[in-house]
Scaffold this motif. Sequence first.
Motif, PDB file in Angstrom:
ATOM      1  N   LEU A   1       0.700  -1.222  -0.050  1.00  0.00           N
ATOM      2  CA  LEU A   1       0.047  -0.016   0.103  1.00  0.00           C
ATOM      3  C   LEU A   1       0.943   1.368  -0.061  1.00  0.00           C
ATOM      4  CD1 LEU A   1      -2.998   1.067  -0.106  1.00  0.00           C
ATOM      5  CD2 LEU A   1      -3.021   0.826   2.597  1.00  0.00           C
ATOM      6  N   ILE A   2       2.050   1.360   0.709  1.00  0.00           N
ATOM      7  CA  ILE A   2       2.671   2.457   0.840  1.00  0.00           C
ATOM      8  C   ILE A   2       3.331   2.818  -0.619  1.00  0.00           C
ATOM      9  CG2 ILE A   2       5.069   2.921   1.486  1.00  0.00           C
ATOM     10  CD1 ILE A   2       3.247   3.472   3.632  1.00  0.00           C
ATOM     11  N   SER A   3       3.467   1.710  -1.383  1.00  0.00           N
ATOM     12  CA  SER A   3       3.999   1.912  -2.874  1.00  0.00           C
ATOM     13  C   SER A   3       2.741   2.368  -3.831  1.00  0.00           C
ATOM     14  CB  SER A   3       4.265   0.808  -3.370  1.00  0.00           C
ATOM     15  OG  SER A   3       3.292  -0.247  -3.660  1.00  0.00           O
ATOM     16  N   GLU A   4       1.544   2.595  -3.310  1.00  0.00           N
ATOM     17  CA  GLU A   4       0.456   3.086  -3.985  1.00  0.00           C
ATOM     18  C   GLU A   4       0.015   4.312  -3.614  1.00  0.00           C
ATOM     19  OE1 GLU A   4      -2.532   0.069  -3.810  1.00  0.00           O
ATOM     20  OE2 GLU A   4      -1.083  -1.735  -4.751  1.00  0.00           O
ATOM     21  N   VAL A   5      -0.128   4.691  -2.334  1.00  0.00           N
ATOM     22  CA  VAL A   5      -0.711   5.744  -1.892  1.00  0.00           C
ATOM     23  C   VAL A   5      -0.029   6.861  -2.040  1.00  0.00           C
ATOM     24  CG1 VAL A   5      -2.086   4.581   0.116  1.00  0.00           C
ATOM     25  CG2 VAL A   5       0.182   5.549   0.575  1.00  0.00           C
ATOM     26  N   LYS A   6      -0.599   8.270  -2.211  1.00  0.00           N
ATOM     27  CA  LYS A   6       0.136   9.455  -2.621  1.00  0.00           C
ATOM     28  C   LYS A   6       0.062  10.639  -1.730  1.00  0.00           C
ATOM     29  CE  LYS A   6      -0.528   8.278  -7.700  1.00  0.00           C
ATOM     30  NZ  LYS A   6      -1.238   8.803  -8.753  1.00  0.00           N
ATOM     31  N   SER A   7      -0.828  10.837  -1.144  1.00  0.00           N
ATOM     32  CA  SER A   7      -1.389  11.707  -0.330  1.00  0.00           C
ATOM     33  C   SER A   7      -1.584  11.588   1.155  1.00  0.00           C
ATOM     34  CB  SER A   7      -2.539  12.730  -0.982  1.00  0.00           C
ATOM     35  OG  SER A   7      -2.142  13.095  -2.277  1.00  0.00           O
TER      36      SER A   7
ATOM     37  N   SER B   1      10.444  10.373   2.853  1.00  0.00           N
ATOM     38  CA  SER B   1      10.860  10.992   1.689  1.00  0.00           C
ATOM     39  C   SER B   1       9.697  11.198   0.746  1.00  0.00           C
ATOM     40  CB  SER B   1      11.997   9.997   0.959  1.00  0.00           C
ATOM     41  OG  SER B   1      11.498   8.788   0.631  1.00  0.00           O
ATOM     42  N   LYS B   2       8.629  10.380   0.923  1.00  0.00           N
ATOM     43  CA  LYS B   2       7.396  10.217  -0.105  1.00  0.00           C
ATOM     44  C   LYS B   2       6.276  11.141   0.161  1.00  0.00           C
ATOM     45  CE  LYS B   2       4.385   7.127  -2.532  1.00  0.00           C
ATOM     46  NZ  LYS B   2       4.042   5.718  -2.827  1.00  0.00           N
ATOM     47  N   PHE B   3       5.915  11.104   1.549  1.00  0.00           N
ATOM     48  CA  PHE B   3       4.620  11.793   1.905  1.00  0.00           C
ATOM     49  C   PHE B   3       4.833  13.092   2.446  1.00  0.00           C
ATOM     50  CE2 PHE B   3       3.715   7.081   2.546  1.00  0.00           C
ATOM     51  CZ  PHE B   3       2.978   6.831   1.506  1.00  0.00           C
ATOM     52  N   LYS B   4       4.736  14.133   1.652  1.00  0.00           N
ATOM     53  CA  LYS B   4       4.915  15.362   1.734  1.00  0.00           C
ATOM     54  C   LYS B   4       3.781  16.231   2.423  1.00  0.00           C
ATOM     55  CE  LYS B   4       3.538  16.939  -2.968  1.00  0.00           C
ATOM     56  NZ  LYS B   4       3.958  17.506  -3.957  1.00  0.00           N
ATOM     57  N   TYR B   5       2.723  15.454   2.440  1.00  0.00           N
ATOM     58  CA  TYR B   5       1.630  16.214   3.182  1.00  0.00           C
ATOM     59  C   TYR B   5       1.380  15.310   4.423  1.00  0.00           C
ATOM     60  CZ  TYR B   5       0.341  17.470  -1.495  1.00  0.00           C
ATOM     61  OH  TYR B   5       0.631  18.039  -2.764  1.00  0.00           O
ATOM     62  N   LEU B   6       2.182  14.534   5.117  1.00  0.00           N
ATOM     63  CA  LEU B   6       2.196  13.855   6.175  1.00  0.00           C
ATOM     64  C   LEU B   6       2.099  14.807   7.640  1.00  0.00           C
ATOM     65  CD1 LEU B   6       1.872  10.866   7.019  1.00  0.00           C
ATOM     66  CD2 LEU B   6       4.291  10.865   7.670  1.00  0.00           C
ATOM     67  N   ARG B   7       0.973  14.509   8.360  1.00  0.00           N
ATOM     68  CA  ARG B   7       0.677  15.397   9.502  1.00  0.00           C
ATOM     69  C   ARG B   7       1.129  14.652  10.781  1.00  0.00           C
ATOM     70  NH1 ARG B   7      -4.605  19.168   8.269  1.00  0.00           N
ATOM     71  NH2 ARG B   7      -3.980  19.785   6.181  1.00  0.00           N
ATOM     72  N   ALA B   8       0.919  13.207  10.705  1.00  0.00           N
ATOM     73  CA  ALA B   8       1.070  12.510  12.051  1.00  0.00           C
ATOM     74  C   ALA B   8       1.765  11.172  11.683  1.00  0.00           C
ATOM     75  CB  ALA B   8      -0.275  12.206  12.694  1.00  0.00           C
ATOM     76  N   LEU B   9       2.795  10.833  12.510  1.00  0.00           N
ATOM     77  CA  LEU B   9       3.619   9.671  12.115  1.00  0.00           C
ATOM     78  C   LEU B   9       3.888   9.214  13.500  1.00  0.00           C
ATOM     79  CD1 LEU B   9       5.031   7.557  10.373  1.00  0.00           C
ATOM     80  CD2 LEU B   9       6.980   9.069  10.513  1.00  0.00           C
TER      81      LEU B   9
END
Length: 583
Positions: free
Chosen positions: A527-533, A559-567
């Motif tokens: 899924l990580i390879s498919e989702v974008k936002s 490196s991929k998820f530039k809209y990430l708000r919570a990790l």
Amino acid sequence: MAAALVVELFLMASLILLLTTDAVNLVLGKKLGSDLVERLKTALLGAEALVADAEMKQFGNPSVRKWLDSLRDAVYCAQDLLDTILAKAATQKELSSSWWSPSFFINRDRDNMVDKMEGVVRRIEDLGKQKDFLGLEKIPTGSSSWRTPSSSLVKGSVYGREDDKKALVKMLNDNNEHHLSVIAIVGIGGVGKTTLAQWLYNNQEEFLKGFDLKAWVCVSEKFEVVETTRNVIKQIHGGTCSLDDFNSLQNALKGELSNKKFFIVLDDVWSDDGDKLSNFMTPFQQNGNKGSIVLMTTWEENVASAVQNCHPYFLKKLSEDYCWSVFAENASFPQSNGRAALEEIGRKIVKKCDGLPLAAETLGRLLGTKHDVEEKSKILMSDIWEFSVEKSKIIPALLISYFHLSPYLKRCFVYCALFPKDYEFKKDELILLWMAEDLLPPPKRGESLEEVGCECFDELTSRLFFTKNEGFGDYFVMHDLLHDLAIFLAGDFYCNLEELGKEEEIRIQPRHLCANLCYCSSKFHNLISEVKSLRTLLLFGNCSSSKCNIEAATWDILSKFKYLRALSFCNVVWHHGTREIHP
């Protein structure tokens, strides 16, 4: 979800104002015409006017539900675009002050972002044009309540409430020396509050001896002091009441209650407006003989605290065995071949009810309308929230409480769809996630955002959306059916990999993701390879398996998820050499 969408549309409209600032013009130059900005504002306002009606009509109407999902996706895309614009504005200010400025790439970026903005505007405009086809209205004309008004008549048998009956009778008798006792039965929708009150109301032998008059009034959602007072008078003397003004009504009620010992039931009270309730209660408090009782049923603890002078009685879930009794009474199992197979299906369905007798009654009656094992099995596999409102009494019983939440509280509640069923969460951890996602209302002067989050959490707890897990410290849980409601409202934008079926595919780009790495590490990497936002990623579980390279996955995420708000890695355990690390 729709009310949460109203908040997001409002925030979007506010953010659009930033498009006229110098900082954003630095990114898009003069390429973003004022007409496009106005079109976006108009489209958002038009959609905002429709979502309240769509929220009520989505149950049992897949087309309306799809419309809401499409609008939510468009708003997410618009928010992502605005985030990009604002981020680029901040970086370009720094670039423009330096000696190196890649104007070719900047101009190409501007064209791309303007095209994306044009696409978002067209999507929202097109969705607004579908309102007539879907029957959506800007101002809903129907009532938001589908619940049938209650009466004092007991229907069917009362299962599993012997201890509750004795406890309530004792509580009422213990307060017999008081001039007036105001007592509330508090519990989640469908748990049996009204049924228990009906039993008391009709129990002449054990409890009602010595009362001069009694009345049953179903209050429901809209608590109007004048109308409710009129209804009490009508119930007391069994006739009509032509009085209109509040003063005349209160004096008439005073006359009815004077020098009498009364027992009044106010069923399904929702208003926690202390002034309204206090004004309504004045004739009861000033009249009547010693031992008079006003009994309320309500979902909200705050309602009870507004006027009660006795401790509330909290009604808990039924045991699975008693839920089965309610279910079997309504399912009408045949006395022929196939009964064993049907009972096996029924037992599994009862587990879904999680102690709510109204859910057991609803699903039992639905099962009784089906004619073979295959059809009955479909009920077992169905989500209760996929049934139409007309076929299910449990949906209105639980939905009314959701509709009474503020838009911000609705967003906080729906966010909990991300957690697995029966997940035990801590108050502080959930508040931090709400803060990171910008789900909370703005703090008042002198108030911190943490304090706002605490108020929202306590409000949801007082309305029984969260309950403290007894014996497990400061952990809270959600009732299974409320968790299912959150999942239904969240749609495909919230994805819990553990609950995603093996063959099930993601139909829409999820923005919030939760994964237990013990069970779904392969799903996670795919899924990580498919989702974008992606905006939220919550990880937990033991990922010591060689299949799960959490360090590599973390690098991909950052490196991929530039809209990430919570990790969050709060509950992840993995091995690094011979050491276990608990981030």
